[in-house]
Design an enzyme around this catalytic site. Sequence first.
Site, short mmCIF file in Angstrom:
data_model
loop_
_atom_site.label_atom_id
_atom_site.label_comp_id
_atom_site.label_asym_id
_atom_site.label_seq_id
_atom_site.Cartn_x
_atom_site.Cartn_y
_atom_site.Cartn_z
N TYR A 44 0.84 -1.20 0.00
CA TYR A 44 0.00 0.00 0.00
C TYR A 44 0.88 1.26 0.00
O TYR A 44 0.73 2.12 -0.86
CB TYR A 44 -0.90 -0.03 1.24
CG TYR A 44 -1.91 1.10 1.32
CD1 TYR A 44 -3.08 1.07 0.56
CD2 TYR A 44 -1.71 2.17 2.18
CE1 TYR A 44 -4.02 2.09 0.66
CE2 TYR A 44 -2.65 3.20 2.29
CZ TYR A 44 -3.81 3.15 1.53
OH TYR A 44 -4.74 4.16 1.63
N GLY A 59 3.06 1.33 -3.05
CA GLY A 59 2.15 1.44 -4.21
C GLY A 59 1.67 2.88 -4.35
O GLY A 59 1.70 3.45 -5.45
P1 NAD Z 1 -12.73 1.71 0.38
O1 NAD Z 1 -12.01 0.41 0.49
O2 NAD Z 1 -14.05 1.83 1.01
O3 NAD Z 1 -12.88 2.13 -1.15
C1 NAD Z 1 -12.05 1.72 -2.18
C2 NAD Z 1 -12.92 1.39 -3.38
O4 NAD Z 1 -12.07 1.02 -4.49
C3 NAD Z 1 -13.85 0.20 -3.13
O5 NAD Z 1 -15.15 0.52 -3.57
C4 NAD Z 1 -13.23 -0.91 -3.94
O6 NAD Z 1 -14.16 -1.88 -4.35
C5 NAD Z 1 -12.63 -0.12 -5.09
N1 NAD Z 1 -11.55 -0.84 -5.79
C6 NAD Z 1 -10.50 -1.50 -5.25
N2 NAD Z 1 -9.73 -2.01 -6.20
C7 NAD Z 1 -10.30 -1.66 -7.39
C8 NAD Z 1 -9.97 -1.93 -8.76
N3 NAD Z 1 -8.89 -2.64 -9.10
N4 NAD Z 1 -10.78 -1.41 -9.73
C9 NAD Z 1 -11.89 -0.70 -9.39
N5 NAD Z 1 -12.25 -0.43 -8.13
C10 NAD Z 1 -11.45 -0.92 -7.14
O7 NAD Z 1 -11.71 2.81 0.96
P2 NAD Z 1 -11.89 4.39 1.16
O8 NAD Z 1 -11.61 4.68 2.56
O9 NAD Z 1 -13.13 4.86 0.53
O10 NAD Z 1 -10.63 4.91 0.32
C11 NAD Z 1 -10.76 5.47 -0.98
C12 NAD Z 1 -9.40 5.97 -1.44
O11 NAD Z 1 -8.91 6.96 -0.55
C13 NAD Z 1 -8.35 4.88 -1.51
O12 NAD Z 1 -7.53 5.09 -2.64
C14 NAD Z 1 -7.55 5.09 -0.25
O13 NAD Z 1 -6.22 4.64 -0.40
C15 NAD Z 1 -7.62 6.60 -0.09
N6 NAD Z 1 -7.42 7.00 1.32
C16 NAD Z 1 -8.42 6.80 2.24
C17 NAD Z 1 -8.20 7.16 3.56
C18 NAD Z 1 -9.27 7.00 4.62
O14 NAD Z 1 -8.97 7.26 5.80
N7 NAD Z 1 -10.48 6.65 4.32
C19 NAD Z 1 -6.97 7.69 3.95
C20 NAD Z 1 -5.98 7.84 2.99
C21 NAD Z 1 -6.22 7.50 1.67
#
Ligand code: NAD
Length: 318
Positions: free
Chosen positions: A147, A150
Site C-alpha cells: 500500500y 504502491g
Molecule cells: P474503500 O475500500 O471503502 O474504497 C475503495 C474502493 O475502491 C472500493 O469501492 C473498492 O471496491 C474499489 N476498488 C478497489 N480495487 C479496485 C480496482 N482494481 N478497480 C476498481 N475499483 C477498485 O476505501 P476508502 O476509505 O473509501 O478509500 C478510498 C481511497 O482513498 C483509496 O484510494 C484510499 O487509499 C484513499 N485513502 C483513504 C483514507 C481514509 O482514511 N479513508 C486515507 C488515505 C487514503
Amino acid sequence: MHLRKRVLVTGGAGFLGSHLCDQLIDEKYDVLCVDNFYTGSKRNVAHLLGNTYFELVRHDITFPLYVEVDEIYNLACPASPIHYQEDPVQTTKVNVHGSINMLGLAKRIKAKILQASTSEVYGDPTVHPQPETYHGNVNCIGPRSCYDEGKRCAETLFFDYYRQHNLKIKVARIFNTYGPRMHLNDGRVISNFIVQALKGKPLTIYGNGNQTRSFCYVDDLIGGLIRLMNTDDDVTGPINLGKPGEFKILELAEKIMDLTNSESEIVFKPMPIDDPMQRKPDITLARKYLEWEPEVALEEGLKKTIAYFEELLRSPLS
Ligand code: NAD
Ligand code: UDP
Ligand code: UDP
C-alpha cells in the site's frame, strides 16, 4: 452536446467514493462511477441508481478503460490494512497498473486527474506534524509496503505524466477519515471500536494504545477533494487533507465507550508490524490554496458514525 461536466470516480462504490459521488451529483456533475466491488458495495450507491446523471460500471482499473469524461477522481484501492494486505500483489497492481491506465486515459482525453494518495507515504514519520516536504520513513519490504510503496509509486507516476505529458494533475494526501458507510468489517480503528462497543464485545487495542492518529470526518474531506480539483492548473499538490487534532488510540477507545454507553472491556493485542507511532497533518498548504478548514469535531463526527452503525446493526442485511 453535454451541459454538465462529466466526472469519472474510480472506487466510487467505496466509503469515500460514494460520498464523493453524492456531492458531485448535488453539484450538478454527470457522474460515472467505476468499481470492481472489492471492498466497496452496490449498497453504497443504490440510492443514486435512478438518477439520470449517475452511471455505475463494474470494472477493475488494472485493465484499460475507454470512456470520455472531463475530470477523473482516482480512488480505487482498498484502504484498510486488513483488506489491502489480503492480496498485496493486487494492491500494488491497482496503484501502479491502475494509475497508469487512468493516467493514460487522462492523457488521451485531456482530462484533469486527481489522485487519492495517503498519509501512509510518510510511513512511521520522524517529523511531526507532517508537512508535504517531508519525504517519509517507509519500509519497502514489510506487510504495509504494498500500500505505502504502491501509493508512493502512484504519486511518482502522476508527477512523471505531469512533467512528460503536461497532464493536469492534483495529488491529495488523505489522513485517516471516518464516517457513515464504512463497512461493518472494514477493520479500521473507528469502525472496529464502534461496532465492538455496540455489540458489547471487547475493544481491541493494538499495542499499548499510545500511538496517535488525527481523524477527519468524511464530509469535510470530500469538500477538500472537490476544492482541490477546482484549483488552477498550476496547483498540483501534493496537498495534505486531514484534521490536525491528535488522539491516542486508547483515548479514542474511551471516547467511543463513553458515547455508546458501552460496558465493553478493553483488550490489548499485538502491535502490527510497521504500525506508525504518530501521525498528524500540517495543513498549511490546504488552508492557503484551498481555503479549506475541516469543521466537524471528533465527538460530533463520532456521534453521526455511531448512529449509522446502530441503524446498520438493526438492519436484516448486516
Ligand atoms: P474503500 O475500500 O471503502 O474504497 C475503495 C474502493 O475502491 C472500493 O469501492 C473498492 O471496491 C474499489 N476498488 C478497489 N480495487 C479496485 C480496482 N482494481 N478497480 C476498481 N475499483 C477498485 O476505501 P476508502 O476509505 O473509501 O478509500 C478510498 C481511497 O482513498 C483509496 O484510494 C484510499 O487509499 C484513499 N485513502 C483513504 C483514507 C481514509 O482514511 N479513508 C486515507 C488515505 C487514503
Ligand atoms: N489507457 C486506457 N484508456 C485510454 C488510454 C489509455 O486505459 O483511454 C491505458 C492503456 O492501457 C495504456 C495506459 O493507459 O497502456 C498508458 O497509456 P499511455 O498512452 O500513457 O501509454 P502507452 O499506451 O504508450 O503504454
Ligand atoms: N487499531 C487498533 N485496534 C483496531 C484497529 C486499529 O488499535 O481494532 C490501531 C492501529 O494499530 C493503528 C490505529 O489504530 O495504530 C489506526 O489504524 P487504522 O487501521 O484505522 O489506520 P492506519 O493504521 O492506516 O492509520
